[in-house]
Enzyme design. Structure first.
Site, PDB file in Angstrom:
ATOM      1  N   GLU A  14       0.835  -1.176   0.041  1.00 26.46           N
ATOM      2  CA  GLU A  14      -0.033  -0.089  -0.160  1.00 26.46           C
ATOM      3  C   GLU A  14       0.854   1.249  -0.103  1.00 26.46           C
ATOM      4  OE1 GLU A  14      -2.355   1.695  -0.449  1.00 26.46           O
ATOM      5  OE2 GLU A  14      -4.266   0.635  -0.027  1.00 26.46           O
ATOM      6  N   ASN A 142     -10.170   4.433   1.250  1.00 25.58           N
ATOM      7  CA  ASN A 142      -9.469   4.315   0.045  1.00 25.58           C
ATOM      8  C   ASN A 142      -9.506   5.734  -0.877  1.00 25.58           C
ATOM      9  OD1 ASN A 142      -7.360   2.178  -0.252  1.00 25.58           O
ATOM     10  ND2 ASN A 142      -9.336   0.873  -0.166  1.00 25.58           N
ATOM     11  N   ASP A 192      -9.797   1.114  -5.023  1.00 26.84           N
ATOM     12  CA  ASP A 192      -8.768   0.991  -4.173  1.00 26.84           C
ATOM     13  C   ASP A 192      -8.134   2.485  -4.081  1.00 26.84           C
ATOM     14  OD1 ASP A 192      -6.711  -0.062  -2.029  1.00 26.84           O
ATOM     15  OD2 ASP A 192      -7.423  -1.884  -2.320  1.00 26.84           O
TER      16      ASP A 192
END
Length: 279
Positions: A14, A142, A192
């Protein structure tokens, strides 16, 4: 066409960040509690005592990092940590997730439950020493990113399969109620992480779909870049000309060596330099 930038398999990659002063990519493996990098072909990493997920740059040697319980300043040269404030430190169910600096020097950070507990997450903004909750009742925070003119912020709750947009005031605070930017529910897509290029196009990693999708400022789909890994989690523009799109992925729950690696693809687009966080 995507290529492998770093072969290390992240359980939950991430938060890629291209540091404009260092010309260096940083990213996280949230569940392994690591900040990762690759410089001149050499892999590096730092391990922390809890999950870490997102960062912004403060100076050439300092990052602001979001962890499961706090925001802190991290010195890349000395490894010194300086706590800035708590982040849901009293709630053991939640951790930080997606985050990005805004054009005014603020740092937005979302939280979520470790097991994606419904509605347990929020989105905050840290600006000049103040942490303020902007939105609550979010399941998986997100897609936090910002238009080049600094007038619009974007974010998503992955569980709703939609991306929202909201106007910002002169100091970068939300001004009004968020509205729908893109509805991905009909296609069954899971938004995302996201980043916006210099022309205002939003590039969204879509979990489980092997791709980063590009959307015009009006929310219409433009194109996609495919990736070998299924769970693409977040993109970032970098490279000397900001034309390289990097993307983190996650190996969590999947087999295969391609899952969890960090990728890159050359694009015809030009990214925005990541904004500096003003403490």
């Amino acid at each position: 066409m995507s290529n492998v930038f770093d072969e290390r398999r992240c359980v939950l990659g991430e938060g890629p960040l291209w540091h404009p002063e260092r010309q260096q990519l940083f990213w996280f493996d949230i569940l392994s509690k690591q900040l990762m990098t690759r410089e001149n072909g050499k892999a590096g990493s730092w391990e922390f005592d809890e999950c870490v997920s997102a960062a912004g740059w403060v100076s050439k040697s300092e990052l602001i990092i979001a962890s499961a319980s706090r925001l802190f300043l991290f010195n890349l040269d000395t490894e010194a940590q300086t706590k800035l404030c708590d982040l849901e430190a009293d709630d053991p169910v939640t951790r930080s997730n997606d985050g990005r600096a805004d054009p005014k020097g603020g740092f937005w950070i979302g939280t979520m439950g470790f097991n994606a507990e419904q509605g347990k997450g929020s989105i905050y903004r840290y600006y000049r020493g103040e942490l303020r909750r902007l939105y609550s009742g979010i399941t998986i925070s997100n897609a936090i990113c910002f238009s080049p003119d600094g007038r619009t912020a974007y974010f998503a709750d992955t569980a709703t399969r939609s991306i929202q947009q909201v106007a910002l005031d002169a100091d970068g605070w939300p001004d009004g109620t968020p509205t729908l930017f893109a509805d991905l529910s009909q296609e069954g897509l899971n938004p995302d992480g996201a980043v916006i290029d210099a022309d205002g196009h939003l590039w969204n990693a879509q979990w489980g779909a092997n791709r980063v999708a590009r959307y015009a400022p009006n929310g219409s789909f433009v194109e996609e870049i495919g990736f070998t890994a299924h769970q693409v989690s977040c993109p970032a523009f970098g490279g000397a000309d900001l034309g390289t799109l990097f993307a983190t992925t996650a190996a969590e729950g999947l087999d295969g060596t391609v899952e969890g690696q960090t990728y890159f693809a050359q694009t015809a687009a030009v990214g925005q330099p990541e904004h500096r966080v003003i403490l």
